[in-house]
Scaffold this motif. Sequence first.
Motif, mmCIF file in Angstrom:
data_model
loop_
_atom_site.group_PDB
_atom_site.id
_atom_site.type_symbol
_atom_site.label_atom_id
_atom_site.label_comp_id
_atom_site.label_asym_id
_atom_site.label_seq_id
_atom_site.Cartn_x
_atom_site.Cartn_y
_atom_site.Cartn_z
ATOM 1 N N LYS A 92 10.784 -6.347 9.839
ATOM 2 C CA LYS A 92 10.011 -7.587 9.814
ATOM 3 C C LYS A 92 10.443 -8.507 8.676
ATOM 4 O O LYS A 92 9.848 -9.569 8.484
ATOM 5 N N ASN A 93 11.454 -8.094 7.889
ATOM 6 C CA ASN A 93 11.971 -8.846 6.747
ATOM 7 C C ASN A 93 10.870 -9.151 5.733
ATOM 8 O O ASN A 93 10.733 -10.266 5.244
ATOM 9 N N ARG A 94 10.059 -8.132 5.424
ATOM 10 C CA ARG A 94 8.953 -8.297 4.496
ATOM 11 C C ARG A 94 8.973 -7.194 3.442
ATOM 12 O O ARG A 94 9.548 -6.130 3.654
ATOM 13 N N VAL A 95 8.361 -7.478 2.294
ATOM 14 C CA VAL A 95 8.242 -6.504 1.209
ATOM 15 C C VAL A 95 6.820 -6.522 0.672
ATOM 16 O O VAL A 95 6.130 -7.539 0.742
ATOM 17 N N VAL A 96 6.390 -5.376 0.126
ATOM 18 C CA VAL A 96 5.093 -5.273 -0.534
ATOM 19 C C VAL A 96 5.376 -5.114 -2.020
ATOM 20 O O VAL A 96 6.041 -4.164 -2.431
ATOM 21 N N VAL A 97 4.888 -6.076 -2.821
ATOM 22 C CA VAL A 97 5.167 -6.108 -4.252
ATOM 23 C C VAL A 97 3.881 -5.785 -5.011
ATOM 24 O O VAL A 97 2.806 -6.282 -4.671
ATOM 25 N N GLU A 98 4.021 -4.965 -6.046
ATOM 26 C CA GLU A 98 2.888 -4.532 -6.847
ATOM 27 C C GLU A 98 2.224 -5.720 -7.542
ATOM 28 O O GLU A 98 2.866 -6.476 -8.263
ATOM 29 N N GLY A 99 0.919 -5.915 -7.298
ATOM 30 C CA GLY A 99 0.148 -6.968 -7.947
ATOM 31 C C GLY A 99 0.310 -8.353 -7.355
ATOM 32 O O GLY A 99 -0.157 -9.331 -7.926
ATOM 33 N N VAL A 100 0.957 -8.467 -6.189
ATOM 34 C CA VAL A 100 1.202 -9.767 -5.565
ATOM 35 C C VAL A 100 0.556 -9.780 -4.181
ATOM 36 O O VAL A 100 0.558 -8.771 -3.478
ATOM 37 N N ASN A 101 -0.007 -10.922 -3.786
ATOM 38 C CA ASN A 101 -0.655 -11.109 -2.486
ATOM 39 C C ASN A 101 -1.785 -10.094 -2.292
ATOM 40 O O ASN A 101 -1.826 -9.354 -1.319
ATOM 41 N N ILE A 102 -2.726 -10.082 -3.216
ATOM 42 C CA ILE A 102 -3.858 -9.161 -3.158
ATOM 43 C C ILE A 102 -4.799 -9.588 -2.031
ATOM 44 O O ILE A 102 -5.204 -10.750 -1.958
ATOM 45 N N GLN A 103 -5.121 -8.643 -1.151
ATOM 46 C CA GLN A 103 -6.004 -8.899 -0.028
ATOM 47 C C GLN A 103 -7.228 -8.004 -0.133
ATOM 48 O O GLN A 103 -7.151 -6.895 -0.663
ATOM 49 N N THR A 104 -8.366 -8.486 0.383
ATOM 50 C CA THR A 104 -9.607 -7.723 0.361
ATOM 51 C C THR A 104 -9.793 -7.028 1.699
ATOM 52 O O THR A 104 -9.755 -7.666 2.744
ATOM 53 N N LYS A 105 -9.974 -5.715 1.653
ATOM 54 C CA LYS A 105 -10.204 -4.927 2.865
ATOM 55 C C LYS A 105 -11.570 -4.271 2.755
ATOM 56 O O LYS A 105 -11.878 -3.631 1.749
ATOM 57 N N HIS A 106 -12.388 -4.393 3.792
ATOM 58 C CA HIS A 106 -13.695 -3.754 3.830
ATOM 59 C C HIS A 106 -13.541 -2.421 4.548
ATOM 60 O O HIS A 106 -13.178 -2.376 5.719
ATOM 61 N N GLN A 107 -13.815 -1.333 3.826
ATOM 62 C CA GLN A 107 -13.668 0.012 4.373
ATOM 63 C C GLN A 107 -15.030 0.485 4.877
ATOM 64 O O GLN A 107 -15.992 0.513 4.130
ATOM 65 N N LYS A 108 -15.095 0.849 6.169
ATOM 66 C CA LYS A 108 -16.343 1.360 6.720
ATOM 67 C C LYS A 108 -16.637 2.744 6.181
ATOM 68 O O LYS A 108 -15.739 3.486 5.809
ATOM 69 N N GLN A 109 -17.916 3.104 6.206
ATOM 70 C CA GLN A 109 -18.307 4.429 5.758
ATOM 71 C C GLN A 109 -17.944 5.463 6.815
ATOM 72 O O GLN A 109 -18.101 5.229 8.005
#
Length: 101
Positions: A30-47
Motif C-alpha cells: 500500500k506504499n505506507r509506513v507506521v511511524v512512532e509518535g506520528v498520526n496518532i488516532q483514537t480507537k475505542h476498544q469494546k469491553q
Amino acid sequence: MRIKKDDTVIVITGKDKGRTGKVLRAIPEKNRVVVEGVNIQTKHQKQTRTAQAEIRHIEGPIDASNVMYYDTKAKAPVKIGYKVEGDKKVRINRKTGKTID
C-alpha cells in the motif's frame, strides 16, 4: 519502497511535519509506513470478557512519500539510492555515498 522497518525518518508534509520517529511497520503493498509518535488516532476498544473498555491512542499509517530517511549523524533528511556491491544490492546515502545497511 526505500523506507524499511527500524529506519529513522522525518515527516516532510502534513499535520505532523517536522517530527522524527522510528518506522514501526512498513506496508509496501500500500506504499505506507507506521511511524512512532506520528498520526496518532483514537480507537475505542469494546469491553470483552478478559479486557475492560478503553480509549486507545495508536499510530496510524501514513504514505511513504510523506517521509524521508533521517541521517542521525548529519541531523538532516537525505535521499536514498541503491548500489550493487558484489552480488548484493545495498542502500546508500545520496549525499555522502555511504551505505545505510
